[in-house]
Design an enzyme around this catalytic site. Structure first.
Site, mmCIF file in Angstrom:
data_model
loop_
_atom_site.group_PDB
_atom_site.id
_atom_site.type_symbol
_atom_site.label_atom_id
_atom_site.label_comp_id
_atom_site.label_asym_id
_atom_site.label_seq_id
_atom_site.Cartn_x
_atom_site.Cartn_y
_atom_site.Cartn_z
ATOM 1 N N ASP A 138 -15.499 -9.055 -21.996
ATOM 2 C CA ASP A 138 -15.592 -9.954 -20.848
ATOM 3 C C ASP A 138 -16.563 -11.070 -21.218
ATOM 4 O OD1 ASP A 138 -16.208 -11.156 -18.324
ATOM 5 O OD2 ASP A 138 -15.720 -9.286 -17.302
ATOM 6 N N GLU A 186 -10.445 -11.336 -8.555
ATOM 7 C CA GLU A 186 -10.694 -12.640 -9.174
ATOM 8 C C GLU A 186 -9.541 -13.144 -10.017
ATOM 9 O OE1 GLU A 186 -14.417 -12.379 -11.238
ATOM 10 O OE2 GLU A 186 -15.566 -12.561 -9.396
ATOM 11 N N HIS A 195 -6.406 -5.189 -14.235
ATOM 12 C CA HIS A 195 -7.365 -4.982 -15.314
ATOM 13 C C HIS A 195 -8.394 -3.932 -14.929
ATOM 14 C CE1 HIS A 195 -9.002 -8.261 -12.845
ATOM 15 N NE2 HIS A 195 -10.214 -7.940 -13.273
ATOM 16 N N HIS A 217 -12.316 -2.701 -15.834
ATOM 17 C CA HIS A 217 -13.609 -3.034 -16.429
ATOM 18 C C HIS A 217 -14.198 -1.755 -17.030
ATOM 19 C CE1 HIS A 217 -14.309 -7.011 -14.451
ATOM 20 N NE2 HIS A 217 -13.488 -6.499 -13.532
#
Length: 130
Positions: free
Chosen positions: A30, A89, A94, A96
């Protein structure tokens, strides 16, 4: 559907610090991390909401995420790897993966780290060793 920023990474239109990649999934650092080693794991097929993935893809995504998490955990000193799925967002499912020292480390309202290109490359090199 407009290509997400993640689709642009998959298509190599935007550079990324890629940890691992298969025909179906990709994992990369990220660029707005909460901790060094903060990794995103995504399916290459752009689906907005993780729970809209078909069951088989969903299961394989988590298996891939587990493999990546074990590599991150070996490379980055931490108590464990935390996981989060928020999905607000970027309109692309996805996961994390976050190296954690405490529960506060997974607070997404915290300021993001400002890492240099060299720090990202060093982190990537460490993780790719495993």
């Amino acid at each position: 559907m407009e290509p997400s920023i993640f689709t642009k990474i998959i298509n190599k239109e935007i550079p990324a610090y890629i940890i691992d990649e298969t025909d179906e999934f990709i994992a990369f650092l990220d660029v707005f991390p909460l901790a060094k080693g903060h990794t995103l794991v995504i399916p290459k097929k752009q689906i907005d909401y993780i729970f809209d993935l078909d069951v088989d893809t969903y299961t394989r995504l988590w298996t891939f995420a587990q493999q990546v998490a074990k590599r991150v955990e070996k490379a980055i000193p931490c108590k464990r790897i935390g996981i989060a799925v928020i999905g607000l967002e970027v309109p692309h499912a996805h996961i994390h993966l976050l190296p954690l020292q405490s529960v506060e480390d997974i607070n997404f309202s915290k300021p993001k780290l400002q890492l240099s290109k060299e720090e990202f490359e060093e982190t990537l090199t460490l993780i790719k060793q495993f």
